[in-house]
Design an enzyme around this catalytic site. Structure first.
Site, short mmCIF file in Angstrom:
data_model
loop_
_atom_site.label_atom_id
_atom_site.label_comp_id
_atom_site.label_asym_id
_atom_site.label_seq_id
_atom_site.Cartn_x
_atom_site.Cartn_y
_atom_site.Cartn_z
N GLN A 22 13.95 -4.83 31.63
CA GLN A 22 14.26 -4.50 33.02
C GLN A 22 14.36 -5.76 33.88
OE1 GLN A 22 14.85 -1.34 33.33
NE2 GLN A 22 15.54 -1.50 35.44
N GLU A 69 0.45 3.12 10.59
CA GLU A 69 -1.01 3.29 10.45
C GLU A 69 -1.53 4.45 11.30
OE1 GLU A 69 -0.85 1.58 8.21
OE2 GLU A 69 -0.42 -0.53 8.50
N GLY A 70 -0.72 5.49 11.43
CA GLY A 70 -1.09 6.66 12.23
C GLY A 70 -0.41 6.60 13.58
N PHE A 102 0.85 -1.19 0.00
CA PHE A 102 0.00 0.00 0.00
C PHE A 102 0.89 1.24 0.00
CE2 PHE A 102 -3.22 2.94 1.61
CZ PHE A 102 -4.33 2.53 0.89
N LEU A 125 0.99 4.84 0.27
CA LEU A 125 0.33 6.09 0.68
C LEU A 125 1.36 7.12 1.14
CD1 LEU A 125 -2.17 7.78 1.55
CD2 LEU A 125 -2.20 6.49 3.67
N THR A 126 2.23 6.72 2.08
CA THR A 126 3.15 7.65 2.71
C THR A 126 4.18 8.18 1.71
OG1 THR A 126 2.88 6.36 4.72
CG2 THR A 126 4.72 7.90 4.68
N ARG A 141 -5.01 -0.74 11.21
CA ARG A 141 -5.01 -0.51 12.66
C ARG A 141 -5.52 -1.73 13.42
NH1 ARG A 141 -7.36 5.01 11.23
NH2 ARG A 141 -5.44 6.18 10.91
#
Lengths: 388, 83
Positions: A334, A361-362, A122, A124-125, A240
């Site tokens: 830890q 995805e944001g 995909f 998009l970016t 998402r």
């Protein structure tokens, strides 16, 4: 041969075994090699995992969102890049084409994904456009019946090996954002692998240069002008949902290591599990994972119901579970102490991989904004709360 | 409740500007006015499908079907009459 959906539980049991045998032992190698082995991808295809959520008429296993989410969790536990492949090729691309693609597009692209013959990515970016994706700068013009696309896409997961892309671009004069299917072999498509990544190198991210790439009208996905509001948003929602379950998987893997180490490792004459502060860390991690998984399950149930708030529930699940994954991975280091900082133990890789979940995805900050807007409408009570 | 009121209530529940600050008519383009964001389109599709027991096809996924209350109501009416 892919399995049919006569018993989702047996599919999930087989997935667990597949992850145990074919993925988890090699997760660190995938990152070193910066690639998933092609044989592994083909095997995932043959078993139907790359079409796990597709309906059976599209060659899928027909898992519902709850069952599919559990499958993604298992891959997320084993190696994040394998779950990322599901997110991209199965979710962002395959599910989007099943929902909004034409018969031609589904036959040409969805069925080969289901058979493990093709991988979709995909696009998009862009270098200058991340979370504000509606402002894409990649441009298209209409030339006769065709569309000519020029632009640059970046951070495209599995772009290095994808056979085709869904490319989001804007018409120069009207600014209408549309979606196109673009084959990697088309003239004008130039792909370069991205290197030097914090983690998930096996997701084979690439930079995609599109120089006057011409596609026919049959390659537009959805209607012209619906590329962002329709196609990209639908795809990102699917993404998402996957990322939310990946976060649960990664956190669970960190917890498994943390607990096992704490019960085996002795310090000052007793197993470190018996130190109260270690129990505190483990207790919080167990609780956080329960909460994250509950959010994911509720999102899945709402998706099954086609509930209008399923997308915001998915957003909340993605935001919370990616936060939990980061906390669990950091806490696992830890508990393991210096050993946690060594690549001999998996938590070092989990720690690096978890960060990606808060960005893809944001970003978490974008999710917070969406959730806050939802809350501002849903919980506004001016009639009941007046003294302000 | 009329379908117009039902759709108006749904839009008001999903505004990105708040309903005690804005007013809009049945003909106002809610996207161009910036009253809803792009995510709203997807939520509206899900709402129409579940509330009116219909399926929105790819070639119906046109912003002109969803940008005003009148257009949304006309679109739903045409779908449900057709069914």
């Amino acid at each position: 041969m892919a399995m049919t959906k006569n018993n989702p539980q047996s599919i999930l049991e087989e997935v667990k075994q597949f992850v145990d045998e074919d993925i988890r032992p090699f997760a660190a190698d995938f990152e070193t090699q910066q690639a998933l082995p092609r044989e592994l991808i083909q095997k995932m295809g043959r078993k139907g995992y790359l079409a796990a959520s597709f309906p059976e008429e599209f060659g899928g296993l027909g898992l519902d969102p709850l069952e599919y989410g559990s499958l993604v969790e298992e891959f997320g536990k084993g190696a994040l890049s394998t779950a990322m492949l599901l997110t991209v090729s199965t979710g962002l691309v395959g599910e989007t084409l099943i929902r909004w693609g034409t018969d031609y597009q589904q036959e040409k692209y969805v069925l080969p994904i289901a058979r493990g013959e093709k991988i979709g990515a995909f696009a998009l970016t862009e270098p200058g456009v991340g979370s504000g994706a509606k402002d894409v700068e990649s441009a298209y013009v209409k030339v006769g019946d065709n569309y000519r696309i020029t632009g640059r896409k970046k951070w495209i997961s599995f772009g290095e090996i994808a056979d085709f892309f869904i490319v989001i671009a804007a018409e120069q004069s009207s600014k209408a954002v549309s979606a196109f299917l673009v084959d990697r072999k088309l003239e004008g498509v130039n792909i370069s692998k991205m290197k030097g990544l914090l983690s998930c190198a096996a997701s084979q991210l690439a930079d995609i240069e599109l120089t006057g790439v011409e596609v026919g009208p049959e390659m537009m996905v959805g209607k012209e002008g619906m590329g962002f509001a329709g196609i990209a948003n639908f795809a990102l929602d699917y993404g998402r949902f996957n990322v939310a379950w990946m976060g649960v998987g990664l956190a669970q893997e960190a917890l498994d290591v943390m607990v096992t180490y704490a019960r085996k490792r002795s310090q000052s004459g007793q197993k470190i599990f018996h130190h109260q502060l270690i129990k505190g860390i483990i207790g919080d991690t167990v609780t956080n994972i329960m909460a994250a998984r509950s959010l994911c399950k509720e999102a899945a149930r709402m998706r099954i119901e086609n509930h209008p708030d399923a997308a915001i529930q998915t957003t909340a699940a993605k935001y919370f579970s990616s936060t939990v994954a980061n906390k669990a991975a950091a806490d696992a280091i830890q508990v393991l102490g210096a050993n946690g900082c060594s690549s001999r133990f998996p938590v070092e890789r989990l720690f690096r991989e978890a960060k990606v979940l808060e960005i893809i995805e944001g970003t978490s900050q974008l999710q917070q904004q969406m959730i806050a807007l939802y809350g501002a409408n849903k919980y506004y009570q001016p009639k009941r709360i007046k003294e302000i | 409740m009329s379908m117009h009121e039902q759709i108006r209530n749904f839009i008001q529940d999903n505004l990105v500007v708040f309903d005690d600050e804005v007013e809009f008519s049945n003909e106002d383009n809610i996207f161009e006015l910036g009253f809803v964001n792009s995510l709203f389109a997807m939520k509206l599709v899900t709402y129409i499908e579940s509330e009116f027991n219909t399926t929105i096809e790819s070639d119906e996924m046109d912003i002109n079907n969803f940008n005003t209350i009148d257009n949304i109501v006309n679109f739903i009416s045409s779908k449900t009459v057709y069914q």
